[in-house]
Scaffold this motif. Structure first.
Motif, short mmCIF file in Angstrom:
data_model
loop_
_atom_site.label_atom_id
_atom_site.label_comp_id
_atom_site.label_asym_id
_atom_site.label_seq_id
_atom_site.Cartn_x
_atom_site.Cartn_y
_atom_site.Cartn_z
N ALA A 76 -18.01 38.13 -3.26
CA ALA A 76 -16.82 38.63 -3.95
C ALA A 76 -17.12 39.94 -4.67
CB ALA A 76 -16.33 37.58 -4.95
N LEU A 77 -18.28 40.04 -5.32
CA LEU A 77 -18.62 41.28 -6.02
C LEU A 77 -18.94 42.40 -5.03
CD1 LEU A 77 -20.70 39.96 -9.05
CD2 LEU A 77 -18.39 40.91 -9.06
N LEU A 78 -19.53 42.06 -3.90
CA LEU A 78 -19.77 43.08 -2.88
C LEU A 78 -18.45 43.62 -2.33
CD1 LEU A 78 -22.82 41.61 -0.93
CD2 LEU A 78 -22.80 43.55 -2.50
N ALA A 79 -17.45 42.75 -2.21
CA ALA A 79 -16.13 43.22 -1.79
C ALA A 79 -15.56 44.18 -2.82
CB ALA A 79 -15.20 42.03 -1.59
N ARG A 80 -15.79 43.91 -4.08
CA ARG A 80 -15.33 44.83 -5.13
C ARG A 80 -16.10 46.15 -5.05
NH1 ARG A 80 -11.89 46.27 -6.11
NH2 ARG A 80 -12.63 47.37 -7.96
N ALA B 138 -14.37 52.91 -1.82
CA ALA B 138 -13.22 53.49 -1.13
C ALA B 138 -12.30 54.22 -2.11
CB ALA B 138 -12.45 52.39 -0.39
N GLU B 139 -12.10 53.64 -3.29
CA GLU B 139 -11.22 54.25 -4.29
C GLU B 139 -11.73 55.62 -4.73
OE1 GLU B 139 -11.11 51.37 -7.38
OE2 GLU B 139 -9.89 49.94 -6.24
N LEU C 181 -16.07 57.26 -1.43
CA LEU C 181 -17.49 57.12 -1.13
C LEU C 181 -17.76 56.04 -0.08
CD1 LEU C 181 -18.81 57.31 -4.81
CD2 LEU C 181 -19.03 59.09 -3.07
N ALA C 182 -16.71 55.60 0.61
CA ALA C 182 -16.87 54.50 1.56
C ALA C 182 -17.85 54.83 2.68
CB ALA C 182 -15.51 54.12 2.14
N ASP C 183 -17.97 56.11 3.02
CA ASP C 183 -18.88 56.50 4.10
C ASP C 183 -20.33 56.57 3.64
OD1 ASP C 183 -18.26 58.67 2.46
OD2 ASP C 183 -18.67 60.13 4.05
N ARG C 184 -20.55 56.48 2.32
CA ARG C 184 -21.92 56.61 1.80
C ARG C 184 -22.41 55.37 1.06
NH1 ARG C 184 -21.83 60.81 -2.11
NH2 ARG C 184 -24.05 60.40 -2.23
N ILE C 185 -21.54 54.44 0.76
CA ILE C 185 -21.94 53.20 0.09
C ILE C 185 -21.62 52.03 1.00
CG2 ILE C 185 -21.57 51.67 -1.88
CD1 ILE C 185 -20.88 54.07 -3.57
N THR C 186 -22.66 51.30 1.40
CA THR C 186 -22.50 50.09 2.21
C THR C 186 -23.06 48.91 1.42
OG1 THR C 186 -24.60 50.53 3.34
CG2 THR C 186 -22.58 51.33 4.39
N THR C 187 -22.80 47.69 1.93
CA THR C 187 -23.21 46.50 1.18
C THR C 187 -24.01 45.55 2.07
OG1 THR C 187 -21.18 45.29 1.72
CG2 THR C 187 -21.17 46.63 -0.29
N GLN C 188 -24.79 44.70 1.39
CA GLN C 188 -25.57 43.67 2.09
C GLN C 188 -25.69 42.48 1.15
OE1 GLN C 188 -29.51 44.77 3.67
NE2 GLN C 188 -30.30 42.82 2.89
N GLY D 174 -20.54 47.33 -8.06
CA GLY D 174 -20.82 48.64 -7.49
C GLY D 174 -20.67 49.82 -8.43
N VAL D 175 -20.66 49.59 -9.74
CA VAL D 175 -20.54 50.72 -10.68
C VAL D 175 -21.79 51.58 -10.64
CG1 VAL D 175 -20.18 51.38 -13.08
CG2 VAL D 175 -18.96 49.43 -12.14
N ALA D 176 -22.97 50.95 -10.60
CA ALA D 176 -24.21 51.71 -10.50
C ALA D 176 -24.31 52.41 -9.15
CB ALA D 176 -25.42 50.81 -10.73
N SER D 177 -23.87 51.75 -8.10
CA SER D 177 -23.90 52.36 -6.77
C SER D 177 -23.10 53.66 -6.76
CB SER D 177 -23.32 51.40 -5.73
OG SER D 177 -24.09 50.22 -5.63
N ARG D 178 -21.93 53.62 -7.38
CA ARG D 178 -21.11 54.83 -7.45
C ARG D 178 -21.83 55.93 -8.23
NH1 ARG D 178 -15.97 55.85 -11.39
NH2 ARG D 178 -15.79 58.09 -10.97
N ALA D 179 -22.42 55.57 -9.38
CA ALA D 179 -23.11 56.57 -10.20
C ALA D 179 -24.26 57.19 -9.43
CB ALA D 179 -23.62 55.92 -11.49
N LEU D 180 -25.00 56.38 -8.69
CA LEU D 180 -26.13 56.89 -7.90
C LEU D 180 -25.66 57.78 -6.76
CD1 LEU D 180 -28.15 53.56 -7.85
CD2 LEU D 180 -28.90 55.69 -8.96
#
Length: 342
Positions: free
Chosen positions: A129-133, A139-140, A143-150, A106-112
């Motif tokens: 496992a990587l989606l959990a990361r 959350a750290e 951005l937990a309210d704006r980044i979700t996973t699938q 999720g490093v790119a997700s955070r940057a975006l």
């Protein structure tokens, strides 16, 4: 080509020790207050220990190690994409849904998410496992309210969340048998005017001089050749494997998109390296030995084993001449009209 320097999050000593802030020597408390404060301090210490443990756990995963090294490049690439989408205010307002395919930790997700503060980002990967990361990272950073996973594995699953305004995909198509079909699936998830950004290839990481004083000179070039042979062999075994000329602007055009620009980003950490970069190189070499060791001759295998020796001054964990240099090329294209149904 844009150089990306800096050691964001990479500085530190060999043991990873952190400075402990000193207390206020002038503060005076009664016994009850001091006991309460000590309890709070212990709770804070335990929280800090857990945070350090989580950081250590992240550092053990090769994907997370590399993603951390590439964080500055990803932030710069996200800013570049923002510019491609138009003036700052218009681009920020227009981009509301982003898809990060092959998101890893999720490093790119955070940057975006940070480059497009009004957008929601969906991180897609096949690794739970990587989606959990990725979720923990979001959350750290608040951005937990704006980044979700699938979780998804097949190209046809990419379009389930569409239509989206921006798609980022890093080193995904090379792992799919039919790369052209994968691009069509990605394009089908775009809204008209949406942008697809594909990061594929560039230049492989370089981290050793030609002559390292052990083994035969030119080890890095032979490792690169072995990796290319392995990639070719693996691609031939992928389901639906189809050979294409990897001309990405042409492939994007064949997917019904209009190429919008290509840019190469340089990622560089010069010698002497900080410990986290060295650890990543050690992990990378260990993976290379396991992956392509059979393609190397005996001398090269023994040389790699020496580089992995954590106690030897010739090992990559200690060598003063070790560096990290790579380049990532990002190709972009727009959907200017709805794709015609087949």
């Amino acid at each position: 080509m844009t150089p990306t320097h800096g050691t964001g999050g990479l500085a530190g000593d060999a043991l990873g020790a952190a400075d402990v802030p000193a207390g206020d020597p002038g503060a005076e408390y009664d016994a009850e207050d001091r006991a309460e404060d000590r309890s709070e301090d212990r709770a804070e210490d335990r929280a800090e220990d857990r945070a350090e443990d989580r950081a250590e756990d992240r550092a053990e995963h090769p994907a997370e190690q590399e993603a951390e090294l590439h964080a500055d490049f990803l932030a710069e690439a996200a800013h570049w994409l923002h510019g491609l989408l138009g003036p700052a205010d218009r681009a920020t307002a227009a981009v509301r849904r982003i898809l990060d395919v092959g998101s890893g930790p999720g490093v790119a997700s955070r940057a975006l998410a940070e480059a497009f503060p009004q957008a929601r980002v969906l991180a897609v990967d096949r690794s739970a496992a990587l989606l959990a990361r990725a979720e923990a990272r979001a959350a750290e950073h608040g951005l937990a309210d704006r980044i979700t996973t699938q979780q998804a594995e097949r190209p046809e699953e990419f379009a389930r969340s569409g239509p989206v305004d921006l798609i980022w995909t890093g080193n995904v198509c090379r792992h799919l048998g039919d790369q052209q079909a994968a691009l069509r699936s990605l394009a089908s998830a775009l809204r008209p005017g949406g942008l697809l950004a594909v990061a594929e290839r560039g230049l492989p990481p370089r981290f050793l001089p030609r002559d390292i004083g052990i083994g035969r000179p030119g080890l890095q070039a032979r490792l690169d050749a072995a990796v290319e042979e392995q990639v070719t062999a693996r691609r031939s075994r992928l389901p639906g494997a189809t050979s294409v000329v990897e001309d990405w602007p042409c492939l994007l055009a064949s997917a019904g998109l209009v190429p919008a620009g290509t840019r190469t980003f340089l990622i560089e950490f010069p010698a002497p390296l900080d410990v986290p970069v060295r650890r990543h190189l050690h992990t990378r070499l260990h993976g290379l030995l396991a992956d392509v060791g059979e393609r190397l001759d005996l001398v090269d295998r023994l040389t790699v084993e020496q580089l992995l020796d954590g106690d030897a001054c010739t090992g990559v964990l200690w060598r003063p001449d070790a560096f990290y240099l790579t380049a990532v090329t990002v190709h972009t294209a727009r959907l200017c009209r709805p794709l015609e149904s087949a």
